[in-house]
Design a protein around this motif. Structure first.
Motif, PDB file in Angstrom:
ATOM      1  N   THR A   1     -25.700 -31.822  64.318  1.00  0.00           N
ATOM      2  CA  THR A   1     -26.678 -32.818  64.594  1.00  0.00           C
ATOM      3  C   THR A   1     -27.656 -33.092  63.291  1.00  0.00           C
TER       4      THR A   1
ATOM      5  N   GLY B   1     -19.239 -43.524  73.537  1.00  0.00           N
ATOM      6  CA  GLY B   1     -20.348 -42.782  72.671  1.00  0.00           C
ATOM      7  C   GLY B   1     -21.243 -43.762  72.129  1.00  0.00           C
ATOM      8  N   ASP B   2     -22.605 -43.440  72.094  1.00  0.00           N
ATOM      9  CA  ASP B   2     -23.420 -44.446  71.609  1.00  0.00           C
ATOM     10  C   ASP B   2     -23.769 -44.267  70.092  1.00  0.00           C
TER      11      ASP B   2
ATOM     12  N   ASN C   1     -25.623 -45.353  68.083  1.00  0.00           N
ATOM     13  CA  ASN C   1     -27.283 -45.266  67.618  1.00  0.00           C
ATOM     14  C   ASN C   1     -27.725 -44.038  68.146  1.00  0.00           C
ATOM     15  N   GLY C   2     -27.419 -43.149  68.970  1.00  0.00           N
ATOM     16  CA  GLY C   2     -27.923 -42.212  69.558  1.00  0.00           C
ATOM     17  C   GLY C   2     -28.130 -41.018  68.593  1.00  0.00           C
ATOM     18  N   PRO C   3     -28.879 -39.830  68.617  1.00  0.00           N
ATOM     19  CA  PRO C   3     -28.940 -38.759  67.979  1.00  0.00           C
ATOM     20  C   PRO C   3     -27.330 -38.101  67.620  1.00  0.00           C
TER      21      PRO C   3
ATOM     22  N   THR D   1     -18.826 -42.804  62.561  1.00  0.00           N
ATOM     23  CA  THR D   1     -19.657 -42.986  63.681  1.00  0.00           C
ATOM     24  C   THR D   1     -19.099 -42.608  65.081  1.00  0.00           C
TER      25      THR D   1
ATOM     26  N   GLN E   1     -24.281 -36.181  67.362  1.00  0.00           N
ATOM     27  CA  GLN E   1     -23.761 -34.830  67.937  1.00  0.00           C
ATOM     28  C   GLN E   1     -22.200 -34.949  67.510  1.00  0.00           C
TER      29      GLN E   1
ATOM     30  N   GLN F   1     -21.368 -38.841  69.143  1.00  0.00           N
ATOM     31  CA  GLN F   1     -22.472 -39.569  69.430  1.00  0.00           C
ATOM     32  C   GLN F   1     -23.342 -40.012  68.033  1.00  0.00           C
ATOM     33  N   GLY F   2     -23.822 -41.083  67.720  1.00  0.00           N
ATOM     34  CA  GLY F   2     -24.562 -41.152  66.540  1.00  0.00           C
ATOM     35  C   GLY F   2     -23.694 -41.454  65.371  1.00  0.00           C
TER      36      GLY F   2
ATOM     37  N   ASN G   1     -33.712 -35.742  63.255  1.00  0.00           N
ATOM     38  CA  ASN G   1     -33.535 -36.478  64.661  1.00  0.00           C
ATOM     39  C   ASN G   1     -32.381 -35.903  65.578  1.00  0.00           C
TER      40      ASN G   1
ATOM     41  N   ALA H   1     -30.134 -33.903  68.173  1.00  0.00           N
ATOM     42  CA  ALA H   1     -29.774 -34.076  69.693  1.00  0.00           C
ATOM     43  C   ALA H   1     -30.285 -33.068  70.550  1.00  0.00           C
TER      44      ALA H   1
END
Ligand SMILES: Nc1nc2c(ncn2[C@@H]2O[C@H](COP(=O)(O)OP(=O)(O)OP(=O)(O)O)[C@@H](O)[C@H]2O)c(=O)[nH]1
Length: 601
Positions: free
Chosen positions: A279, A189-190, A192-194, A255, A196, A218-219, A283, A285
């Motif tokens: 979320t 899971g990223d 730095n992503g938005p 994270t 979730q 994520q995020g 920013n 998801a």
């Protein structure tokens, strides 16, 4: 993959009741040094009194363990607990969705049970790595090889290398920890992503508001962030984020891959729905995580204070319980027989019993409850449709075109010697036979379709008593189906007792009516006049019993002598009176309302 992700393992434990889940969890907590034996008053994960007394796990929770493995690396092991009963399948599926792996604990002397299989399938559906572990090898009756073969045969996962352990005696616990590190996949899971984050549990704390347990998919999430609950549609400001160490331990941020909690000034668990996605408002998801479902109550009953003056206390108790239980529904209702009370909705029978028990025990309110009912779909002759959860609300039969009832897929695992008894029971309960599979020579998984209203009264009890406790049972709601249903009314001395009305299949109405009339005859004491007990469909009486008039008065037994004995008897009679309900001019003991529910012969 971040360094932290590569060192993280998120897992849960799947086990049938009593196979040793809590004992193993305690061992893992102890052996990783999170808490010493002395700190653990009793089992850590089951922390409600009722859970402990009944030996079942209701509320889920998580705990973070730090473990330095043989490879010298310190791993973060997040153990997510799952509730152990059919009523909470959805919650189980969401906590499994927060993990990458699951330990499947099987009692080495018992083998696999129906409930275990259902949860294993939930885990496999969520793409979890399922790791079998055989417990209780300290027992003389343990037969690990048989159990390994059974796991392979029934579930189809490799089990020959399953660790053989004793959670109770502390044998091979280290092997479990090493297996978790080696076999549970690290989260991805990223970071730095938005954002979730999946909500898999929440509870209400009277000082801090709602604490939601989350898995970051994520995020990242940190204090001061503005967040949205995607399904509920509300926004909050995060006050604190943290992990479940020995208690709540605040951290800077969580994270992707982490399991922890947030506190965000949320006042009601209804805003932190299990399965919802959190979320970031600024920013967001693009989409929510899959699998969210609004849970619906399947079983309803009326709950009344035994002492009518305690209505407000009951209301208060329900509102307090609901703070922590978004799946508990209640609304005020009135019954001619029972006065002011509430119609309550539950996930299932066990959920219902737990709530009743908590009200009686934690709030000290004696209750009278009406027969549980499922929720029916009614199609009227004018084409309109609506749902009925209280038999009293059923419209006049001439206005009803048809009715539908919920049907479940049931799976029952049973030693083959009881096969006949179980099939007979399912048949009596309007079951439709689907399949039968031998797990091994002496054990069978039976699949039946059953109407939910046939299993909510006393199916569990009947199943247990007919199999001497050896059967295990599990079900899933399948669909609504048209059925020939009628409302059966009970009349005492010609008066309808609304709290005793219920909906039943036409073919069973007469038998059920006769049984109830008989039961009531036993439960209702004789009074000064003769009381007819009738069961009726509409205006048609289908069963009748008569409670004869009383002949002797209570004092007649005292031979005029002993005055203290006389007092005692009068006192007893008075106390007895308090627990009576007046229905028309008939006094009905409270127990009668419950007694009619247990009808298995
Ligand atoms: N002999 C033996 N008994 C065990 C072992 N592990 C657990 N038990 C016993 O089995 C019983 C059930 O254990 P629990 O850990 O409460 O079972 P559970 O699976 O958590 O049960 P629920 O909380 O109801 O789901 C307890 O009496 C334990 O002491 C073991 O390795 N050997």
């Amino acid at each position: 993959m971040s360094d932290k992700q590569s060192r993280t393992r998120n897992f849960s434990i799947i086990a049938h009741i009593d196979h040793g889940k809590s004992t193993l969890a305690d061992r893992l907590i102890e052996d990783t040094g999170l808490m010493s034996k002395r700190d653990m008053s009793a089992q850590f994960l089951d922390n409600m009194d009722i859970e402990r007394e009944r030996g079942i796990t209701i509320k889920l929770q998580a705990v973070r363990l730090l473990y330095t493995a043989k490879d010298g690396i310190e791993y973060i092991l997040n153990l997510i607990d799952t509730p152990g009963h059919v009523d909470f399948t959805y919650e189980v599926s969401r906590s499994l969705a927060a993990c990458e792996g699951a330990l499947l604990i099987v009692d080495g002397s018992q083998g696999i049970e129906a409930q275990t299989i259902a949860n294993v399938y939930l885990a496999l559906d969520n793409d979890l790595e399922v790791i079998p572990i055989i417990n209780k090898i300290d027992l003389l009756s343990a037969d690990p090889q048989r159990v390994k073969d059974e796991i392979e045969h029934v579930i189809g996962i490799e089990a020959q290398n399953a660790p053989l352990i004793s959670a109770k005696a502390g044998i091979n616990i280290n092997e479990v920890l090493e297996t978790i590190v080696a076999r549970v996949p690290a989260p991805t899971g990223d970071v730095n992503g938005p954002l979730q984050a999946l909500i898999f549990d929440s509870y209400y704390d009277q000082y801090r508001g709602v604490i939601a347990s989350i898995r970051i998919v994520q995020g990242r999430i940190r204090k001061g962030m503005k967040i949205d609950m995607m399904a509920v549609g509300k926004s909050f400001d995060v006050d604190e984020v943290g992990v479940f160490a020995n208690g709540l331990l605040p951290v800077e941020e969580l994270t992707a891959g982490d399991v922890g909690y947030i506190n965000a000034g949320i006042k009601n668990v209804k805003d932190t729905r299990v399965g919802d996605t959190i979320t970031e408002t600024l920013n967001p998801a693009p989409e929510a995580l899959p699998g969210y479902k609004k849970v619906t109550s399947m079983v309803f009953c009326g709950i009344y204070p035994a002492d009518g003056s305690r209505f407000e206390d009951l209301k208060d108790a329900l509102s307090k319980l609901q703070l922590n239980d978004a799946s508990l529904l209640y609304e005020a209702e009135t019954s001619m027989a029972l006065g002011f009370g509430f119609r309550c909705g539950f996930l299932g029978l066990l959920h219902m019993e737990i709530i009743q028990e908590r009200i009686e025990r934690e709030f000290n309110i004696d209750l009278v409850t009406t027969a549980p009912s499922v929720i029916y779909k009614v199609i009227k002759t004018d084409g309109t449709e609506f749902w009925v959860d209280n038999p009293s609300n059923l419209p006049d039969p001439v206005e009803v075109k048809s009715m539908e009832e919920p049907i479940v897929d049931a799976s029952i695992m049973v030693p083959s010697e009881y096969l006949g008894a179980v099939m007979e029971l399912c048949q009596e309960r309007r079951g439709t036979y689907l399949t039968m599979d031998y797990v091994e020579e002496s054990r069978v998984i039976l699949k039946y379709e059953l109407p939910l209203n046939e299993i909510i009264y006393d199916f569990f009890d009947a199943l247990k008593s007919r199999t001497r406790g050896y059967a295990s049972f599990d079900y899933d709601i399948k669909e609504y189906r048209t059925s020939n249903l009628v409302k059966l009314d009970i009349l005492l001395n010609g008066e309808l007792v609304d709290a005793l009305s219920f909906i039943v299949h036409r073919d069973k109405a007469e038998g059920r009516g006769r049984l109830i009339a008989k039961k009531l005859k036993q439960e209702i004491p004789r009074q000064m006049f003769e009381i007819p007990v009738q069961a009726a469909i509409g205006n048609k009486v289908i069963a009748r019993e008569t409670i004869k008039a009383m002949r002797k008065d209570v004092l007649a037994k005292c031979y005029g002598g002993d005055i203290s004995r006389k007092h005692k008897l009068l006192e007893k009679q008075k106390a007895g009176k308090k627990r009576m309900r007046q229905v028309g001019n008939v006094e009905v003991p409270q127990e009668a309302f419950m007694a009619v529910l247990k009808l298995d012969s």
